[in-house]
Design a protein around this motif. Structure first.
Motif, PDB file in Angstrom:
ATOM      1  N   ILE A  53      10.485   0.170   5.405  1.00 35.36           N
ATOM      2  CA  ILE A  53       9.162   0.542   5.915  1.00 35.36           C
ATOM      3  C   ILE A  53       8.725   1.903   5.384  1.00 35.36           C
ATOM      4  O   ILE A  53       7.532   2.126   5.129  1.00 35.36           O
ATOM      5  CB  ILE A  53       9.113   0.506   7.458  1.00 35.36           C
ATOM      6  N   ALA A  54       9.683   2.814   5.166  1.00 33.17           N
ATOM      7  CA  ALA A  54       9.340   4.115   4.575  1.00 33.17           C
ATOM      8  C   ALA A  54       8.866   3.925   3.139  1.00 33.17           C
ATOM      9  O   ALA A  54       7.965   4.634   2.669  1.00 33.17           O
ATOM     10  CB  ALA A  54      10.540   5.057   4.623  1.00 33.17           C
ATOM     11  N   THR A  55       9.454   2.965   2.433  1.00 33.83           N
ATOM     12  CA  THR A  55       9.001   2.634   1.081  1.00 33.83           C
ATOM     13  C   THR A  55       7.549   2.184   1.107  1.00 33.83           C
ATOM     14  O   THR A  55       6.736   2.598   0.271  1.00 33.83           O
ATOM     15  CB  THR A  55       9.879   1.512   0.485  1.00 33.83           C
ATOM     16  N   ALA A  56       7.214   1.329   2.087  1.00 40.18           N
ATOM     17  CA  ALA A  56       5.840   0.823   2.204  1.00 40.18           C
ATOM     18  C   ALA A  56       4.855   1.941   2.548  1.00 40.18           C
ATOM     19  O   ALA A  56       3.755   2.022   1.989  1.00 40.18           O
ATOM     20  CB  ALA A  56       5.779  -0.275   3.257  1.00 40.18           C
ATOM     21  N   VAL A  57       5.258   2.824   3.456  1.00 44.51           N
ATOM     22  CA  VAL A  57       4.377   3.928   3.855  1.00 44.51           C
ATOM     23  C   VAL A  57       4.162   4.886   2.691  1.00 44.51           C
ATOM     24  O   VAL A  57       3.017   5.252   2.372  1.00 44.51           O
ATOM     25  CB  VAL A  57       4.960   4.685   5.070  1.00 44.51           C
ATOM     26  N   LEU A  58       5.246   5.296   2.050  1.00 44.33           N
ATOM     27  CA  LEU A  58       5.127   6.227   0.930  1.00 44.33           C
ATOM     28  C   LEU A  58       4.342   5.592  -0.212  1.00 44.33           C
ATOM     29  O   LEU A  58       3.485   6.244  -0.821  1.00 44.33           O
ATOM     30  CB  LEU A  58       6.516   6.661   0.451  1.00 44.33           C
ATOM     31  N   GLY A  59       4.610   4.324  -0.500  1.00 46.76           N
ATOM     32  CA  GLY A  59       3.877   3.636  -1.558  1.00 46.76           C
ATOM     33  C   GLY A  59       2.390   3.566  -1.281  1.00 46.76           C
ATOM     34  O   GLY A  59       1.558   3.749  -2.181  1.00 46.76           O
ATOM     35  N   ARG A  60       2.032   3.324  -0.035  1.00 51.52           N
ATOM     36  CA  ARG A  60       0.612   3.289   0.335  1.00 51.52           C
ATOM     37  C   ARG A  60      -0.034   4.670   0.167  1.00 51.52           C
ATOM     38  O   ARG A  60      -1.173   4.782  -0.289  1.00 51.52           O
ATOM     39  CB  ARG A  60       0.454   2.820   1.789  1.00 51.52           C
ATOM     40  N   ALA A  61       0.708   5.705   0.559  1.00 53.80           N
ATOM     41  CA  ALA A  61       0.167   7.060   0.429  1.00 53.80           C
ATOM     42  C   ALA A  61      -0.022   7.441  -1.039  1.00 53.80           C
ATOM     43  O   ALA A  61      -1.056   8.020  -1.414  1.00 53.80           O
ATOM     44  CB  ALA A  61       1.093   8.058   1.118  1.00 53.80           C
ATOM     45  N   LEU A  62       0.953   7.119  -1.886  1.00 52.63           N
ATOM     46  CA  LEU A  62       0.841   7.416  -3.315  1.00 52.63           C
ATOM     47  C   LEU A  62      -0.333   6.667  -3.929  1.00 52.63           C
ATOM     48  O   LEU A  62      -1.122   7.239  -4.698  1.00 52.63           O
ATOM     49  CB  LEU A  62       2.138   7.023  -4.030  1.00 52.63           C
ATOM     50  N   THR A  63      -0.457   5.391  -3.586  1.00 54.44           N
ATOM     51  CA  THR A  63      -1.560   4.581  -4.108  1.00 54.44           C
ATOM     52  C   THR A  63      -2.902   5.099  -3.598  1.00 54.44           C
ATOM     53  O   THR A  63      -3.877   5.189  -4.353  1.00 54.44           O
ATOM     54  CB  THR A  63      -1.366   3.110  -3.699  1.00 54.44           C
ATOM     55  N   GLY A  64      -2.941   5.460  -2.323  1.00 54.75           N
ATOM     56  CA  GLY A  64      -4.176   5.988  -1.746  1.00 54.75           C
ATOM     57  C   GLY A  64      -4.610   7.285  -2.389  1.00 54.75           C
ATOM     58  O   GLY A  64      -5.797   7.505  -2.651  1.00 54.75           O
ATOM     59  N   ALA A  65      -3.640   8.176  -2.661  1.00 56.00           N
ATOM     60  CA  ALA A  65      -3.971   9.448  -3.321  1.00 56.00           C
ATOM     61  C   ALA A  65      -4.551   9.193  -4.710  1.00 56.00           C
ATOM     62  O   ALA A  65      -5.512   9.858  -5.129  1.00 56.00           O
ATOM     63  CB  ALA A  65      -2.734  10.330  -3.418  1.00 56.00           C
ATOM     64  N   LEU A  66      -3.986   8.234  -5.431  1.00 57.13           N
ATOM     65  CA  LEU A  66      -4.512   7.899  -6.762  1.00 57.13           C
ATOM     66  C   LEU A  66      -5.924   7.342  -6.666  1.00 57.13           C
ATOM     67  O   LEU A  66      -6.792   7.682  -7.479  1.00 57.13           O
ATOM     68  CB  LEU A  66      -3.592   6.892  -7.453  1.00 57.13           C
ATOM     69  N   LEU A  67      -6.187   6.497  -5.667  1.00 57.51           N
ATOM     70  CA  LEU A  67      -7.548   5.972  -5.489  1.00 57.51           C
ATOM     71  C   LEU A  67      -8.530   7.103  -5.193  1.00 57.51           C
ATOM     72  O   LEU A  67      -9.671   7.087  -5.670  1.00 57.51           O
ATOM     73  CB  LEU A  67      -7.574   4.943  -4.359  1.00 57.51           C
TER      74      LEU A  67
END
Length: 332
Positions: free
Chosen positions: A71-85
């Motif tokens: 779940i930490a992978t999913a949260v961090l991945g979403r944050a990284l993707t969101g920052a790029l967007l």
């Protein structure tokens, strides 16, 4: 000076755009292959804009570096993707950067992602081994991201490279990150947007597919075009499912802009990349009080770890002694 002379050296925006033809799609597939990248596109008929990214590789690199639970992978991945967007708010391909900070009261704690306009991103979660929570949605089990993040605030800090960075915060509306980013864009930037982010984590913990999109009407967009865009967004499957089945960013653009003629405005290769180094870490060591430096020398050395990428830099007793000499000479 006539009009023709005035425009010398000024790029023609329309000439920089490419219609999304089968040939262009083939070229993109050949060039990027399995690498992470983003496509910025607009419609020919109306004022609509989309930024679609594939972030599978960089999210998995973040997992490996931080040794995150599923779940930490999913949260961090979403944050990284969101920052790029959100780098769509910056000047394309410049040195401008932004920091996305999520401060919730959930067990995962602080979540931070920093991205620049060139497509480099880095980030971390405070508790990378947080317990995995699941919930049932339409008969299917999914990560309960909102429970892991909790209630709190989302803050975006934009650094344009001059003056004081601009900072704005909004309350978290769900903790799901994509919805929170959409709320931020509406409240702080006055830009109504549809945001979708997905990170599909496999049974082994590996990121199998990740990506997202940010789509919005530009000034002058017609009500009819906005309605059609909303219809397209609603009927789209989860973005991680699309990427898992092999859809590429430009193909997701076509789905978002069904009924329109999409044109590519810009491309951006994306990567997990940290700007830390031993020299940067040394700056933190030399800033320590002399008393602390002497204690570290007596202990035989110190290891400095970068929060953003988990890289470690070891300073031996001899190196610390040299740093102490530098510090003393600099203070005189």
């Amino acid at each position: 000076m006539d009009k023709k002379e005035k425009n010398v050296g000024v790029p023609d925006r329309e000439k920089l755009m490419k219609k999304l033809t089968e040939e262009v799609k083939s070229d993109l597939k050949s060039y990027f292959q399995d690498r992470d990248y983003g496509v910025i596109a607009v419609t020919e008929e109306d004022a609509l804009r989309a930024f679609v990214v594939k972030t599978t590789n960089l999210c998995d690199i973040a997992r490996l570096r931080h040794k995150t639970s599923p779940i930490a992978t999913a949260v961090l991945g979403r944050a990284l993707t969101g920052a790029l967007l959100l780098t769509s708010l910056l000047k394309h391909a410049s040195d401008q950067r932004l920091l996305l900070r999520i401060e919730g009261d959930g067990p995962i704690g602080l979540v931070v992602a920093e991205a620049n306009a060139k497509g480099n991103v880095r980030g971390f979660v405070k508790n990378p081994q947080v317990e995995t929570f699941v919930k049932e949605v339409n008969g299917k089990k999914k990560f309960d991201i909102g429970r892991a993040v909790g209630s709190g605030f989302l803050t975006v800090v934009k650094d344009f490279g001059f003056g004081t960075p601009y900072e704005s915060s909004v309350p978290l509306v769900s903790g799901e990150i994509a919805e929170d980013i959409a709320y931020y864009l509406l409240k702080s930037e006055q830009i109504p947007s549809a945001v979708s982010i997905g990170v599909l984590v496999g049974e082994t913990g590996k990121v199998e597919a990740a990506g997202g999109f940010l789509v919005q009407p530009l000034p002058g967009a017609s009500d009819k075009a906005i309605e059609k865009l909303e219809e397209n967004v609603k009927k789209l499957p989860p973005v991680s499912a699309l990427i898992k089945e092999g859809k590429r960013p430009e193909e997701i653009v076509e789905l978002l802009f069904e009924g329109f003629t999409p044109h590519i405005l810009a491309l951006k290769e994306l990567s997990f990349k940290c700007k830390c180094s031993k020299e940067v870490a040394k700056g933190g060591v030399i800033a320590l009080p002399e008393k602390d430096l002497k204690e570290l020398i007596e202990e035989g050395g110190v290891t400095i770890r970068c929060n953003f990428c988990n890289e470690e830099y070891f300073f031996s007793r001899e190196e610390l002694e040299e740093i102490l000499k530098e510090k003393k000479s600099g203070d005189n």
